[in-house]
Design a protein around this motif. Structure first.
Motif, PDB file in Angstrom:
ATOM      1  N   ASP A 175       2.655   2.915  -4.513  1.00 55.71           N
ATOM      2  CA  ASP A 175       2.631   1.740  -5.367  1.00 55.71           C
ATOM      3  C   ASP A 175       1.789   2.064  -6.603  1.00 55.71           C
ATOM      4  O   ASP A 175       0.649   2.526  -6.473  1.00 55.71           O
ATOM      5  N   ARG A 233       0.555   4.447  -0.269  1.00 50.97           N
ATOM      6  CA  ARG A 233       1.901   4.877   0.116  1.00 50.97           C
ATOM      7  C   ARG A 233       2.724   3.648   0.507  1.00 50.97           C
ATOM      8  O   ARG A 233       2.213   2.738   1.151  1.00 50.97           O
ATOM      9  N   VAL A 234       4.001   3.653   0.132  1.00 48.70           N
ATOM     10  CA  VAL A 234       4.856   2.505   0.419  1.00 48.70           C
ATOM     11  C   VAL A 234       5.788   2.740   1.602  1.00 48.70           C
ATOM     12  O   VAL A 234       6.639   1.905   1.889  1.00 48.70           O
ATOM     13  N   PHE A 271       4.161  -2.361   3.532  1.00 46.55           N
ATOM     14  CA  PHE A 271       5.091  -2.754   2.481  1.00 46.55           C
ATOM     15  C   PHE A 271       6.431  -3.091   3.120  1.00 46.55           C
ATOM     16  O   PHE A 271       6.942  -2.317   3.924  1.00 46.55           O
TER      17      PHE A 271
END
Length: 166
Positions: free
Chosen positions: A129, A135-136, A141
Motif C-alpha cells: 500500500d 504488504r497487501v 486488506f
C-alpha cells in the motif's frame, strides 16, 4: 457456445483486466515489449508464433491502447509496436506474475530472474500500500464494493468496510 463470464462479472476489475491481458500470447508479447522489442520480426522470432496469430494479437493490443503502431520505414512501409503509457502501467503485473512463477521453483530451475540493474542483486517484488508501506497480500486488506458497484456486488461485500478516500 455460451460465455463462461456472466454479464454482471464485467464490472469486476479482474474480469476487465483479464479481457485485455488474459491470453497467454498477450502476456508474452508485453514481456517482450518491456524488454525493448518493437518490431514484428523480433516478436515472431523470439516467440515462435505464427504470423497470423501475431498479427491478431498485436492488433488487439493496439486496439486496447496497450501498444501504439508507428511507421519506422517508408519504402516499403514498416511499423513498430511501442508500449503506450497504459501498456507501461502493466509492468508491475508482469513482474508480479513472473515472481509468483519463480517462487514455485528452486533457484537453479529459474530461467529468468528480476535483478537490480545497477547491482545485479536479485529482487523479491512485493505489492504494498503506497500510504502505509504494508504488504497487501495478507488478511489485513480485503476487497469491498466500490462506488459503482451493482446490487450483486454490494450484497457480496455487504459485511466489508466501506471505502474511505485518503
Amino acid at each position: 457456445m455460451a460465455s463462461r463470464i456472466r454479464p454482471e462479472d464485467w464490472e469486476c476489475p479482474l474480469s476487465r483486466a483479464a479481457q485485455h491481458v488474459g491470453e497467454w500470447w498477450t502476456l508474452l508479447l508485453l514481456h517482450d515489449a518491456f524488454d525493448g522489442y518493437t518490431r514484428f520480426d523480433q516478436f515472431q522470432e523470439n516467440l515462435g508464433i505464427s504470423s497470423s496469430m501475431l498479427t491478431a494479437r498485436l492488433k488487439t493490443l493496439v486496439d486496447d491502447g496497450l501498444l501504439e503502431r508507428r511507421p519506422y520505414q517508408t519504402n516499403p512501409v514498416r511499423h513498430e509496436y511501442v508500449l503506450t503509457e497504459l501498456g507501461r502501467s502493466l509492468r508491475p503485473v508482469i513482474v508480479a506474475l513472473a515472481a509468483w512463477g519463480n517462487a514455485r521453483l528452486a533457484p537453479e530451475e529459474r530461467s529468468m530472474v528480476l535483478v537490480d540493474a545497477a547491482t545485479g542483486a536479485e529482487a523479491e517484488p512485493v505489492l504494498v500500500d503506497r500510504a502505509t508501506g504494508q504488504r497487501v497480500d495478507g488478511p489485513d486488506f480485503v476487497f469491498t464494493a466500490g462506488p459503482a458497484a451493482s446490487k450483486p456486488f454490494q450484497d457480496r461485500y455487504a459485511a466489508r468496510p466501506t471505502p474511505k478516500r485518503r
